[in-house]
Design a protein around this motif. Structure first.
Motif, PDB file in Angstrom:
ATOM      1  N   ARG A 235      52.413  35.174 -56.287  1.00 22.14           N
ATOM      2  CA  ARG A 235      51.218  35.940 -55.920  1.00 22.14           C
ATOM      3  C   ARG A 235      51.242  37.325 -56.560  1.00 22.14           C
ATOM      4  N   HIS A 236      52.404  37.907 -56.650  1.00 21.80           N
ATOM      5  CA  HIS A 236      52.534  39.259 -57.193  1.00 21.80           C
ATOM      6  C   HIS A 236      52.227  39.317 -58.687  1.00 21.80           C
ATOM      7  N   VAL A 237      52.623  38.297 -59.441  1.00 21.95           N
ATOM      8  CA  VAL A 237      52.555  38.400 -60.896  1.00 21.95           C
ATOM      9  C   VAL A 237      51.399  37.634 -61.531  1.00 21.95           C
ATOM     10  N   SER A 238      50.783  36.684 -60.813  1.00 19.96           N
ATOM     11  CA  SER A 238      49.871  35.737 -61.460  1.00 19.96           C
ATOM     12  C   SER A 238      48.403  36.119 -61.335  1.00 19.96           C
ATOM     13  N   ASP A 239      47.657  35.804 -62.375  1.00 15.53           N
ATOM     14  CA  ASP A 239      46.200  35.915 -62.331  1.00 15.53           C
ATOM     15  C   ASP A 239      45.598  34.646 -61.751  1.00 15.53           C
ATOM     16  N   ARG A 240      46.159  33.506 -62.131  1.00 19.10           N
ATOM     17  CA  ARG A 240      45.712  32.212 -61.626  1.00 19.10           C
ATOM     18  C   ARG A 240      46.932  31.379 -61.271  1.00 19.10           C
ATOM     19  N   VAL A 241      46.698  30.373 -60.415  1.00 17.18           N
ATOM     20  CA  VAL A 241      47.786  29.532 -59.927  1.00 17.18           C
ATOM     21  C   VAL A 241      47.413  28.062 -60.101  1.00 17.18           C
ATOM     22  N   THR A 242      48.376  27.281 -60.566  1.00 16.97           N
ATOM     23  CA  THR A 242      48.247  25.832 -60.634  1.00 16.97           C
ATOM     24  C   THR A 242      49.290  25.219 -59.715  1.00 16.97           C
ATOM     25  N   VAL A 243      48.834  24.371 -58.785  1.00 15.22           N
ATOM     26  CA  VAL A 243      49.724  23.715 -57.826  1.00 15.22           C
ATOM     27  C   VAL A 243      49.901  22.259 -58.247  1.00 15.22           C
ATOM     28  N   MET A 244      51.160  21.816 -58.369  1.00 15.65           N
ATOM     29  CA  MET A 244      51.447  20.454 -58.806  1.00 15.65           C
ATOM     30  C   MET A 244      52.152  19.675 -57.699  1.00 15.65           C
ATOM     31  N   TYR A 245      51.892  18.360 -57.685  1.00  9.61           N
ATOM     32  CA  TYR A 245      52.554  17.471 -56.733  1.00  9.61           C
ATOM     33  C   TYR A 245      52.745  16.118 -57.405  1.00  9.61           C
ATOM     34  N   LEU A 246      53.988  15.681 -57.530  1.00  5.80           N
ATOM     35  CA  LEU A 246      54.330  14.393 -58.143  1.00  5.80           C
ATOM     36  C   LEU A 246      53.620  14.188 -59.474  1.00  5.80           C
ATOM     37  N   GLY A 247      53.699  15.189 -60.329  1.00  7.04           N
ATOM     38  CA  GLY A 247      53.205  15.062 -61.695  1.00  7.04           C
ATOM     39  C   GLY A 247      51.739  15.322 -61.905  1.00  7.04           C
ATOM     40  N   LYS A 248      51.022  15.704 -60.857  1.00  6.81           N
ATOM     41  CA  LYS A 248      49.589  15.914 -60.997  1.00  6.81           C
ATOM     42  C   LYS A 248      49.187  17.293 -60.500  1.00  6.81           C
ATOM     43  N   VAL A 249      48.212  17.898 -61.162  1.00  7.95           N
ATOM     44  CA  VAL A 249      47.642  19.156 -60.675  1.00  7.95           C
ATOM     45  C   VAL A 249      46.716  18.824 -59.520  1.00  7.95           C
ATOM     46  N   ARG A 254      41.971  31.014 -59.143  1.00 12.06           N
ATOM     47  CA  ARG A 254      42.455  32.383 -59.209  1.00 12.06           C
ATOM     48  C   ARG A 254      43.373  32.641 -58.027  1.00 12.06           C
ATOM     49  N   THR A 255      44.359  33.475 -58.244  1.00 11.31           N
ATOM     50  CA  THR A 255      45.434  33.650 -57.274  1.00 11.31           C
ATOM     51  C   THR A 255      44.921  33.994 -55.897  1.00 11.31           C
ATOM     52  N   ARG A 327      35.071  24.981 -55.609  1.00 11.91           N
ATOM     53  CA  ARG A 327      34.540  26.115 -54.862  1.00 11.91           C
ATOM     54  C   ARG A 327      34.519  27.287 -55.827  1.00 11.91           C
ATOM     55  N   GLU A 328      33.388  27.922 -55.954  1.00 10.89           N
ATOM     56  CA  GLU A 328      33.306  29.066 -56.852  1.00 10.89           C
ATOM     57  C   GLU A 328      34.215  30.173 -56.347  1.00 10.89           C
ATOM     58  N   GLY A 329      35.098  30.671 -57.212  1.00  6.50           N
ATOM     59  CA  GLY A 329      36.041  31.700 -56.812  1.00  6.50           C
ATOM     60  C   GLY A 329      35.340  32.952 -56.337  1.00  6.50           C
ATOM     61  N   ALA A 330      35.765  33.450 -55.189  1.00 11.88           N
ATOM     62  CA  ALA A 330      35.146  34.640 -54.628  1.00 11.88           C
ATOM     63  C   ALA A 330      35.815  35.913 -55.089  1.00 11.88           C
ATOM     64  N   ALA A 331      37.075  35.792 -55.493  1.00 13.21           N
ATOM     65  CA  ALA A 331      37.817  36.989 -55.875  1.00 13.21           C
ATOM     66  C   ALA A 331      37.310  37.541 -57.191  1.00 13.21           C
ATOM     67  N   ASP A 332      37.264  38.855 -57.307  1.00  8.01           N
ATOM     68  CA  ASP A 332      36.827  39.492 -58.548  1.00  8.01           C
ATOM     69  C   ASP A 332      37.750  40.661 -58.823  1.00  8.01           C
ATOM     70  N   THR A 333      38.673  40.464 -59.758  1.00  7.25           N
ATOM     71  CA  THR A 333      39.636  41.512 -60.078  1.00  7.25           C
ATOM     72  C   THR A 333      39.131  42.433 -61.169  1.00  7.25           C
ATOM     73  N   ARG A 340      36.649  31.176 -63.243  1.00  3.58           N
ATOM     74  CA  ARG A 340      36.440  31.604 -61.868  1.00  3.58           C
ATOM     75  C   ARG A 340      36.404  30.409 -60.915  1.00  3.58           C
ATOM     76  N   GLN A 341      36.634  29.211 -61.433  1.00  6.66           N
ATOM     77  CA  GLN A 341      36.521  28.034 -60.599  1.00  6.66           C
ATOM     78  C   GLN A 341      37.779  27.782 -59.785  1.00  6.66           C
ATOM     79  N   HIS A 342      37.558  27.344 -58.569  1.00  2.00           N
ATOM     80  CA  HIS A 342      38.640  26.967 -57.661  1.00  2.00           C
ATOM     81  C   HIS A 342      38.457  25.480 -57.381  1.00  2.00           C
ATOM     82  N   ALA A 343      39.434  24.653 -57.740  1.00  2.37           N
ATOM     83  CA  ALA A 343      39.268  23.207 -57.644  1.00  2.37           C
ATOM     84  C   ALA A 343      40.495  22.557 -57.035  1.00  2.37           C
ATOM     85  N   ALA A 344      40.270  21.413 -56.377  1.00  2.71           N
ATOM     86  CA  ALA A 344      41.375  20.655 -55.787  1.00  2.71           C
ATOM     87  C   ALA A 344      41.013  19.184 -55.747  1.00  2.71           C
ATOM     88  N   LEU A 345      42.039  18.330 -55.722  1.00  4.44           N
ATOM     89  CA  LEU A 345      41.859  16.892 -55.576  1.00  4.44           C
ATOM     90  C   LEU A 345      42.118  16.521 -54.116  1.00  4.44           C
TER      91      LEU A 345
END
Length: 357
Positions: A235-249, A254-255, A327-333, A340-345
Motif C-alpha cells: 500500500r505504501h509503495v504502489s500506484d496500482r495493485v494486482t491480486v493473484m490466486y492460483l495462477g490467475k488475476v 488502483r491501490t 467498478r470505476e475507480g474513485a481514488a484520484d491521486t 482508473r478501472q477496478h475489476a475482479a472475477l
C-alpha cells in the motif's frame, strides 16, 4: 455503492476505460505458463493480464504459489510463456536475438529478496556494482568512468563513496540491499522487478530502503513491479495493485480502491488478516476467516478457484467460471496512469457496507 454500480464483462481488462497518455511500458496479455506433463502438469499462470505505465509502481500480491514469481520471470525474459503476449515498450522481447536482446536486457533489472545471498561475498561493493558493465561494455567504457559512476551510484542509494572498497560482510542488511539496488541501477533500466526486497530486513531498515526506492522513482522515472506478502508495504509503495490466486488475476485496480473497497472476497480476507497499525485513525475491521488450505495447483477447483475457501460460495461458483465485475475507480491521486478501472472475477462481489467492503 449500489448493485447497479457493478458491471459484468467477459474478462477483467487492466487497461481500464479511456486509457489516456503515453502507451504502457509493459503490457502482458493472456499469458499462460505451465510446467510438467500429463497429470503432473501445473499451470502457474492462467490468462494473466498486467499493465504497467512509465514511472509507475505495480504491487503484485497473493499467497505463496499464486504465480507471482513465475510472472516476474516472464517479465524478466527468463521464462517463455506458453501462450499470450508480452510487450515491453511496444516490443516483444521473446522475438529478439543477439545484440537486440542484449540491449533489451539492460532495460529490465531485478532487486532480490535476500541482500546477502544475492551478493558475492568475495567482491567489493565497487566490483558488485560495476559487474554488469563487463557484459554491457559500451555504457561505462573506461576504468576512470567506472570509478566515477560507482561513486555516483553509491551516493544515489545513500551510501558513502568510501564504501566502494568494503565487502558485503562489512555491511548491515539494509546497506547490502542498497548495494543491490545500486547494481540494478548500473544499466539505467526502465523497469526494476523487486521480489520481496525488504522482507529479510528489520522494520526500521525496511522503511529506509522503501524510501530509497521511492526517491529513485521520483528522480529517475524508473518503474517497479513490486512483489510482496506484506500488504502494508504494498500500500505504501504502489500506484496500482494486482491480486493473484492460483495462477490467475482475480482483482486489479488502483491501490486506494483495492485496499479501501475490495471487490473480491479473497482480497478482503487478505486485507483483514494483514497485521497493521491504525495510523489513519479509522477503526480496524474484523478479520475475515479463510476456510481450509490453498488447493493444490495440480487440482484447481472447477468454476471459481477460490470457492473452496470462500464464505460467500454457492452452487454456481462450482459450476461456472466467475464473470468480471468492474467498478470505476474513485481514488484520484492526480497522476495520469491511464488506468482508473477496478475489476475482479467474482459471482458475488462485495458491495458497499458489506463485510469486507
Amino acid at each position: 455503492m449500489s448493485d447497479t454500480a457493478l458491471t459484468g464483462t467477459t474478462a477483467p481488462d487492466p487497461r481500464g476505460p479511456g486509457a489516456a497518455g503515453s502507451p504502457p511500458l509493459l503490457e502482458v496479455r493472456g499469458v499462460t505458463k505451465a510446467f510438467g506433463h500429463g497429470r503432473r502438469r501445473l499451470t502457474a499462470l492462467d490468462g494473466v493480464d498486467v499493465r504497467l505505465m512509465r514511472g509507475e509502481t505495480l504491487g503484485l500480491v497473493g499467497e505463496s504459489g499464486c504465480g507471482k514469481s513465475t510472472l516476474a520471470r516472464v517479465v524478466l525474459g527468463l521464462e517463455r510463456p506458453d501462450s499470450g503476449t508480452v510487450r515491453f515498450d511496444g516490443t516483444d522481447p521473446f522475438a529478439l536475438e543477439g545484440k537486440e536482446l542484449l540491449a533489451w536486457r539492460r532495460r529490465v533489472q531485478m532487486v532480490f529478496q535476500d541482500p546477502f545471498a544475492s551478493l558475492n561475498a568475495r567482491m567489493s561493493a565497487a566490483d558488485l556494482i560495476s559487474e554488469p558493465w563487463r557484459t554491457h561494455r559500451d555504457i561505462v567504457p573506461t576504468a576512470k568512468d567506472r570509478e566515477r559512476r560507482v561513486r555516483e551510484l553509491l551516493s544515489l542509494v545513500g551510501l558513502r563513496e568510501s564504501d566502494a572498497h568494503r565487502y558485503p560482510g562489512e555491511f548491515s542488511g539494509g546497506q547490502r540491499q542498497r548495494i543491490g539496488i545500486a547494481r540494478a541501477l548500473a544499466l539505467d533500466p526502465d523497469l526494476i522487478v523487486c521480489d520481496e526486497p525488504v522482507s529479510a530486513l528489520d522494520l526500521s531498515v525496511q522503511a529506509q530502503v522503501l524510501n530509497v526506492l521511492s526517491e529513485l522513482r521520483e528522480r529517475l522515472g524508473v518503474s517497479y513491479v513490486f512483489i510482496s506478502h506484506d500488504l502494508s508495504v504494498v500500500r505504501h509503495v504502489s500506484d496500482r495493485v494486482t491480486v493473484m490466486y492460483l495462477g490467475k488475476v482475480i482483482e486489479h485496480g488502483r491501490t486506494e480502491d483495492v485496499f479501501d473497497r475490495p471487490l473480491h472476497p479473497y482480497t478482503a480476507a487478505l486485507m483483514s488478516a494483514a497485521p497493521t497499525l491504525d495510523v489513519s485513525g479509522q477503526a480496524l475491521g474484523e478479520e475475515i476467516p479463510l476456510r481450509g488450505e490453498i488447493p493444490s495447483p495440480y487440482a484447481i477447483p472447477s468454476g471459481c478457484r477460490f470457492r473452496t475457501r470462500c464464505w460467500k460460495s454457492e452452487a454456481r461458483c462450482a459450476e461456472t467460471a466467475p464473470p468480471a465485475v468492474t467498478r470505476e475507480g474513485a481514488a484520484d491521486t492526480g497522476a495520469d496512469t491511464g488506468d482508473r478501472q477496478h475489476a475482479a472475477l467474482c459471482h458475488f462481489p462485495l458491495l458497499a457496507g458489506e463485510r469486507g467492503a
